[in-house]
Structures are given as C-alpha cells and as structure tokens.
Design a protein around this motif. Structure first.
Motif, PDB file in Angstrom:
ATOM      1  N   ARG A 130       9.762  27.235   6.049  1.00 38.61           N
ATOM      2  CA  ARG A 130       8.301  27.712   6.527  1.00 38.61           C
ATOM      3  C   ARG A 130       7.179  27.773   5.548  1.00 38.61           C
ATOM      4  O   ARG A 130       6.132  27.213   5.944  1.00 38.61           O
ATOM      5  N   ILE A 131       7.615  28.163   4.630  1.00 41.44           N
ATOM      6  CA  ILE A 131       6.472  28.337   3.548  1.00 41.44           C
ATOM      7  C   ILE A 131       6.408  27.035   3.061  1.00 41.44           C
ATOM      8  O   ILE A 131       5.154  26.682   2.696  1.00 41.44           O
ATOM      9  N   ASP A 132       7.269  26.181   2.799  1.00 40.20           N
ATOM     10  CA  ASP A 132       7.005  24.797   2.474  1.00 40.20           C
ATOM     11  C   ASP A 132       6.043  23.944   3.376  1.00 40.20           C
ATOM     12  O   ASP A 132       5.237  23.222   3.065  1.00 40.20           O
ATOM     13  N   ARG A 133       6.315  24.389   4.774  1.00 37.17           N
ATOM     14  CA  ARG A 133       5.690  23.577   5.714  1.00 37.17           C
ATOM     15  C   ARG A 133       3.894  23.962   5.434  1.00 37.17           C
ATOM     16  O   ARG A 133       3.250  23.160   5.524  1.00 37.17           O
ATOM     17  N   ALA A 159      22.914  25.111  -1.586  1.00 35.55           N
ATOM     18  CA  ALA A 159      24.135  24.695  -0.973  1.00 35.55           C
ATOM     19  C   ALA A 159      23.573  23.679   0.244  1.00 35.55           C
ATOM     20  O   ALA A 159      23.834  22.808   0.559  1.00 35.55           O
ATOM     21  N   ASP A 160      22.253  24.185   1.005  1.00 34.31           N
ATOM     22  CA  ASP A 160      22.025  23.491   2.019  1.00 34.31           C
ATOM     23  C   ASP A 160      21.194  22.182   1.567  1.00 34.31           C
ATOM     24  O   ASP A 160      21.336  21.176   2.425  1.00 34.31           O
ATOM     25  N   ALA A 161      20.275  22.415   0.871  1.00 38.58           N
ATOM     26  CA  ALA A 161      19.926  21.255   0.104  1.00 38.58           C
ATOM     27  C   ALA A 161      20.663  19.972  -0.426  1.00 38.58           C
ATOM     28  O   ALA A 161      20.539  18.930  -0.277  1.00 38.58           O
ATOM     29  N   LEU A 162      21.810  20.398  -0.761  1.00 41.81           N
ATOM     30  CA  LEU A 162      23.063  19.523  -1.275  1.00 41.81           C
ATOM     31  C   LEU A 162      23.909  19.280  -0.082  1.00 41.81           C
ATOM     32  O   LEU A 162      24.879  18.338  -0.413  1.00 41.81           O
ATOM     33  N   GLY A 185      12.194  16.256   1.851  1.00 44.31           N
ATOM     34  CA  GLY A 185      11.286  15.044   2.313  1.00 44.31           C
ATOM     35  C   GLY A 185      11.359  14.730   3.819  1.00 44.31           C
ATOM     36  O   GLY A 185      11.827  15.753   4.614  1.00 44.31           O
ATOM     37  N   THR A 186      10.988  13.564   4.209  1.00 44.44           N
ATOM     38  CA  THR A 186      10.969  13.275   5.662  1.00 44.44           C
ATOM     39  C   THR A 186      12.337  13.376   6.319  1.00 44.44           C
ATOM     40  O   THR A 186      12.821  13.735   7.479  1.00 44.44           O
ATOM     41  N   HIS A 187      13.452  12.818   5.512  1.00 44.91           N
ATOM     42  CA  HIS A 187      14.888  12.696   6.085  1.00 44.91           C
ATOM     43  C   HIS A 187      15.813  13.691   5.499  1.00 44.91           C
ATOM     44  O   HIS A 187      16.775  13.953   6.139  1.00 44.91           O
ATOM     45  N   ARG A 188      15.491  14.049   4.305  1.00 42.42           N
ATOM     46  CA  ARG A 188      16.644  14.952   3.777  1.00 42.42           C
ATOM     47  C   ARG A 188      16.059  15.787   2.617  1.00 42.42           C
ATOM     48  O   ARG A 188      14.856  15.217   2.096  1.00 42.42           O
ATOM     49  N   PRO A 189      16.573  16.655   1.977  1.00 35.07           N
ATOM     50  CA  PRO A 189      16.129  17.447   0.636  1.00 35.07           C
ATOM     51  C   PRO A 189      16.637  16.591  -0.407  1.00 35.07           C
ATOM     52  O   PRO A 189      17.637  15.802  -0.217  1.00 35.07           O
ATOM     53  N   THR A 190      15.880  16.724  -1.457  1.00 38.90           N
ATOM     54  CA  THR A 190      16.255  16.120  -2.798  1.00 38.90           C
ATOM     55  C   THR A 190      16.067  17.326  -3.774  1.00 38.90           C
ATOM     56  O   THR A 190      15.360  17.676  -4.086  1.00 38.90           O
ATOM     57  N   ASP A 217      11.954   8.583   1.806  1.00 38.06           N
ATOM     58  CA  ASP A 217      13.034   7.832   1.451  1.00 38.06           C
ATOM     59  C   ASP A 217      13.305   7.657   0.197  1.00 38.06           C
ATOM     60  O   ASP A 217      12.773   7.810  -0.682  1.00 38.06           O
ATOM     61  N   ALA A 218      14.878   7.878  -0.204  1.00 45.39           N
ATOM     62  CA  ALA A 218      15.217   7.530  -1.507  1.00 45.39           C
ATOM     63  C   ALA A 218      15.309   5.960  -2.064  1.00 45.39           C
ATOM     64  O   ALA A 218      15.428   5.243  -1.091  1.00 45.39           O
ATOM     65  N   PRO A 219      14.633   5.844  -3.141  1.00 50.96           N
ATOM     66  CA  PRO A 219      14.546   4.584  -3.626  1.00 50.96           C
ATOM     67  C   PRO A 219      15.804   3.887  -3.674  1.00 50.96           C
ATOM     68  O   PRO A 219      16.984   4.418  -4.275  1.00 50.96           O
ATOM     69  N   VAL A 220      16.113   2.432  -3.215  1.00 52.70           N
ATOM     70  CA  VAL A 220      17.557   1.816  -3.586  1.00 52.70           C
ATOM     71  C   VAL A 220      17.521   1.423  -4.974  1.00 52.70           C
ATOM     72  O   VAL A 220      16.620   1.098  -5.644  1.00 52.70           O
TER      73      VAL A 220
END
Length: 224
Positions: A130-133, A159-162, A185-190, A217-220
């Motif tokens: 919520r705070i991040d948004r 743990a959630d982010a991983l 990020g848009t698709h996943r936490p990093t 997106d994660a860089p290939v």
C-alpha cells in the motif's frame, strides 16, 4: 531496515510490542551508521512501526538526509504480537512445545494470547504494498523510501518477495541495523539487498532505464 539493537536483543529477551524499549548504545551507533550509508540516497519517505526502537531508528535515518524527509508511523509494520511470550527469555521459550512449530511450521503458529504468524505476514505485506503504491503515485516509480520494522516482520516481507513460503522464512536472517531492499516491479518483486550490514548503498539510486525492456522486466543475461 531493522531497528538497531536494544538491551532485550542483547540479553536474549523477546521484546515483542514492549513500547518503552529504546535503542541501547550499540543500537544508536547502528542507526547512525544506517543514516550515513543512506545519506547519498535521496529518500522520499521514511515509514516506521510505531514502537520506540523503530521510531528512534527512523528519525536518525531521516536526520541524515540532506533535505527534510517526512517520518510516518504505520501500524501495519508493528512487531508480531507474541502475547504471553512477550518479555520472556528465548532460552526458556525454546523449551516450550510451540517453539518447534515456530521453527518448522510458522504458518500454523498462533502465539498464546497473541497473533498468528500468517496474520502478521498478511498485514505487513498489505502495508508495504500500500505504501509503495502511494509513494509511486506521488513521487514516481524510480524513487526510494524506507520502512523501519522488526525481524520477523521483515523476514515475512522478504519471503514473499523471494517467492518463499512462510514455513521456510526461518532460513532468512535479518539482524539489527541491517538493510534489505526490494523493488516491486510490474511482474514480480526483485530483491537487491538482504540483511546487508555494510555494503555501499549508492546503487539504490535508480539509474535512468536505457535498456528498452518493458518496465519491471528482468534483463536477459543479467543486465549491466
């Protein structure tokens, strides 16, 4: 950030939601070191658990910024309510039957007279997301803010982010005065830092994105 050390940490006592417990001399030094390490990272906001030890750490971080940074309290970041375990020595708690469940299956734990660990994890994650948004809406997605909280709370967030189940979160270490950094990020936490006690944090300043890849997106190949 996890708050700096307290006398309860040093003495092996489960402080829980004890309100009047502040940082000891070592904890004050850890908070000052955190402020020094973050001085080169422009922060948009510092949000803290409402307990004294976290607020002391949060204010020290904010005071180390070259420009004024607001400090806010958020009950979602407060320590787990350990109920009747609060104030007891960890060496004694380790003899309790519930201790084994805390170590091996945290998702099944409800502390006597206190909170379930799954409830703690859920409200902490809700608060951080919520705070991040809100920060992203006000300051843009490439900004940095700080949450100051407690060991088990931060471990649940990490743990959630991983993508790690809560039942495995005891594999994560979060020491007093440590830094852990996540980008949602848009698709996943990093996860960028985990239990970091001394590295250069200048890399938390988001660089301009010239990769051309979609945001989040994660860089290939791992990137630059």
């Amino acid at each position: 950030m996890r708050h700096g050390r307290t006398a309860a940490n040093a003495d092996g006592i489960l402080a829980g939601r004890t309100r009047a417990l502040g940082l000891d001399t070592t904890g004050q030094s850890q908070a000052a070191r955190l402020a020094e390490r973050l001085a080169a990272v422009p922060l948009s906001l510092v949000v803290s658990s409402p307990l004294l030890r976290t607020m002391q750490t949060a204010r020290k971080i904010a005071d180390g910024q070259p420009e004024e940074v607001p400090v806010r309290r958020d009950a979602g970041l407060v320590e787990c309510d350990y109920g009747r375990w609060t104030g007891r020595r960890l060496a004694d708690l380790a003899k309790e039957p519930l201790w084994t469940t805390v170590q091996q299956q945290p998702s099944a734990v409800i502390f006597p007279g206190g909170e379930a660990m799954v409830a703690m994890a859920a409200r902490a994650l809700e608060a951080v997301r919520r705070i991040d948004r809100r920060v992203a809406r006000r300051h843009g997605e490439r900004t940095v803010w700080v949450a100051v909280s407690h060991g088990d709370v931060i471990k649940a967030i990490l743990a959630d982010a991983l993508g790690t189940p809560l039942d495995l979160f005891q594999r994560i270490a979060v020491n007093p005065g440590s830094v852990s950094a996540i980008t949602y990020g848009t698709h996943r936490p990093t996860v960028h830092h985990l239990n970091d006690l001394g590295s250069d944090l200048g890399g938390l300043v988001p660089p301009s994105d010239r990769s051309g890849a979609p945001s989040g997106d994660a860089p290939v190949g791992g990137g630059a």
